[in-house]
Design a protein around this motif. Structure first.
Motif, PDB file in Angstrom:
ATOM      1  N   LEU A  26       0.827  -1.214   0.000  1.00 33.46           N
ATOM      2  CA  LEU A  26       0.000   0.000   0.000  1.00 33.46           C
ATOM      3  C   LEU A  26       0.856   1.256   0.000  1.00 33.46           C
ATOM      4  O   LEU A  26       0.552   2.230  -0.694  1.00 33.46           O
ATOM      5  N   GLN A  47      -7.019   7.949  -2.851  1.00 34.80           N
ATOM      6  CA  GLN A  47      -6.884   6.493  -2.752  1.00 34.80           C
ATOM      7  C   GLN A  47      -7.748   5.934  -1.622  1.00 34.80           C
ATOM      8  O   GLN A  47      -8.347   4.855  -1.765  1.00 34.80           O
ATOM      9  N   VAL A  48      -7.811   6.650  -0.512  1.00 31.06           N
ATOM     10  CA  VAL A  48      -8.674   6.222   0.595  1.00 31.06           C
ATOM     11  C   VAL A  48     -10.126   6.170   0.127  1.00 31.06           C
ATOM     12  O   VAL A  48     -10.867   5.228   0.425  1.00 31.06           O
ATOM     13  N   GLU A  50     -11.196   5.687  -2.902  1.00 30.61           N
ATOM     14  CA  GLU A  50     -11.350   4.531  -3.788  1.00 30.61           C
ATOM     15  C   GLU A  50     -11.577   3.252  -2.981  1.00 30.61           C
ATOM     16  O   GLU A  50     -12.408   2.414  -3.335  1.00 30.61           O
ATOM     17  N   LEU A  51     -10.842   3.094  -1.892  1.00 30.05           N
ATOM     18  CA  LEU A  51     -11.015   1.903  -1.052  1.00 30.05           C
ATOM     19  C   LEU A  51     -12.416   1.865  -0.447  1.00 30.05           C
ATOM     20  O   LEU A  51     -13.044   0.801  -0.381  1.00 30.05           O
ATOM     21  N   TYR A  52     -12.912   3.013  -0.018  1.00 32.54           N
ATOM     22  CA  TYR A  52     -14.268   3.045   0.547  1.00 32.54           C
ATOM     23  C   TYR A  52     -15.335   2.827  -0.517  1.00 32.54           C
ATOM     24  O   TYR A  52     -16.374   2.227  -0.237  1.00 32.54           O
ATOM     25  N   GLY A  54     -14.989   0.802  -2.990  1.00 30.05           N
ATOM     26  CA  GLY A  54     -14.979  -0.648  -3.149  1.00 30.05           C
ATOM     27  C   GLY A  54     -15.624  -1.371  -1.984  1.00 30.05           C
ATOM     28  O   GLY A  54     -16.329  -2.375  -2.172  1.00 30.05           O
ATOM     29  N   LEU A  55     -15.405  -0.866  -0.771  1.00 25.02           N
ATOM     30  CA  LEU A  55     -15.996  -1.504   0.406  1.00 25.02           C
ATOM     31  C   LEU A  55     -17.521  -1.347   0.396  1.00 25.02           C
ATOM     32  O   LEU A  55     -18.255  -2.307   0.674  1.00 25.02           O
ATOM     33  N   ASP A  85     -19.566   3.050   6.345  1.00 20.46           N
ATOM     34  CA  ASP A  85     -18.552   3.233   5.301  1.00 20.46           C
ATOM     35  C   ASP A  85     -18.707   4.602   4.642  1.00 20.46           C
ATOM     36  O   ASP A  85     -17.718   5.302   4.391  1.00 20.46           O
TER      37      ASP A  85
END
Length: 273
Positions: A26, A47-48, A50-52, A54-55, A85
């Motif tokens: 990461l 980027q954070v 993007e992760l959320y 996806g979650l 989320d």
């Protein structure tokens, strides 16, 4: 008393935490294009988010599985996680409140045509929430795999489609045109779906699973609406009314997109409740 032991400090191979989280990987993914220190903050926050995205997508797909199985109470667990989320996603905007137009301009040109408009995972999330548009997948046409996945998602049932199908299975008078609505177009709230929610909300007993489902769906829609609003404000703070990166219309496009409501009949039905 037993002997108190500390954490294990010696490992033969990779540290188990890193094996699980892939933290070392990461932390190699931040590759700024300029020497401006503010760009790192912009990149990490992006980027954070993007992760959320996806979650939240993962949780909503879990929700769909449970709704299709008729497990309404079970479906509320991933929906409640989705709410949290989205709350965290909204909080991520705070990391960019320092950024003025001058701050952004120091690295904006290095981004070229890169724009959040091109986030495939955000489009997946929008489609699951029922906000569908053929035009937003055009930037991915030259990327066959991404384009195929987005095209499939565009035409697949949204969470709202699955909720309406559930109501029909539970005996509410939902006609075929409400079940098979073209969600890629603007449409007025369907009266039959509104009437179903009006009936559901008249029963305020705690054991009324559908009413509880309606409330957690409202929370999801509200949090997602908050994210869209915060996005608009962040763009206004850093760019004013300038055209957006990648050629988008900036604030004009964002304000127009906010007019489309997540789970529309759940909101419009409240007028008659």
């Amino acid at each position: 008393m037993g002997r108190v032991t500390g954490p294990t400090l010696d490992f033969d191979d990779r540290v188990p935490y890193d094996t699980y989280v892939h933290a070392s990987t990461l932390h190699t993914l931040q590759q700024p294009l300029t020497k401006d220190p503010g760009e790192m903050s912009f990149l990490v926050v992006s980027q954070v988010m993007e992760l959320y995205f996806g979650l939240a997508r993962f949780e909503l797909r879990e929700t769909q599985k449970l709704l299709r199985d008729g497990d309404v109470w079970g479906a509320m667990a991933p929906l409640r996680r989705t709410v949290l989320d989205l709350e965290a996603l909204n909080a991520a905007w705070r990391g960019l409140r320092w950024m003025t137009p001058a701050d952004f301009n120091r690295f904006r040109n290095a981004l070229g045509e890169a724009s959040g408009f091109q986030s495939a995972m955000y489009r997946h999330l929008e489609f699951l929430l029922g906000l569908k548009s053929e035009s937003v997948i055009r930037p991915f046409r030259r990327h066959a795999e991404l384009y195929g996945e987005l095209s499939d998602a565009l035409h697949a049932p949204s969470v709202w489609d699955d909720v309406i199908a559930l109501l029909a299975r539970r005996g509410f008078d939902i006609p075929p045109d409400a079940l098979n609505a073209d969600r890629t177009r603007e449409h007025e709230p369907h009266r039959a779906v509104e009437a179903a929610w009006e009936e559901i909300y008249r029963d305020d007993r705690p054991e009324n699973a559908l009413r509880a489902l309606g409330e957690v769906l409202t929370d999801v829609a509200e949090q997602f609406g908050d994210w869209r609003y915060k996005h608009l404000v962040a763009v206004q703070r850093t760019m004013g009314a300038k055209p957006g990166s990648g050629g988008s219309a900036g604030t004009t496009w964002l304000m127009r997109s906010m007019a489309r409501v997540v789970f529309p009949e759940l909101w419009s039905a409240r007028t008659a409740m």
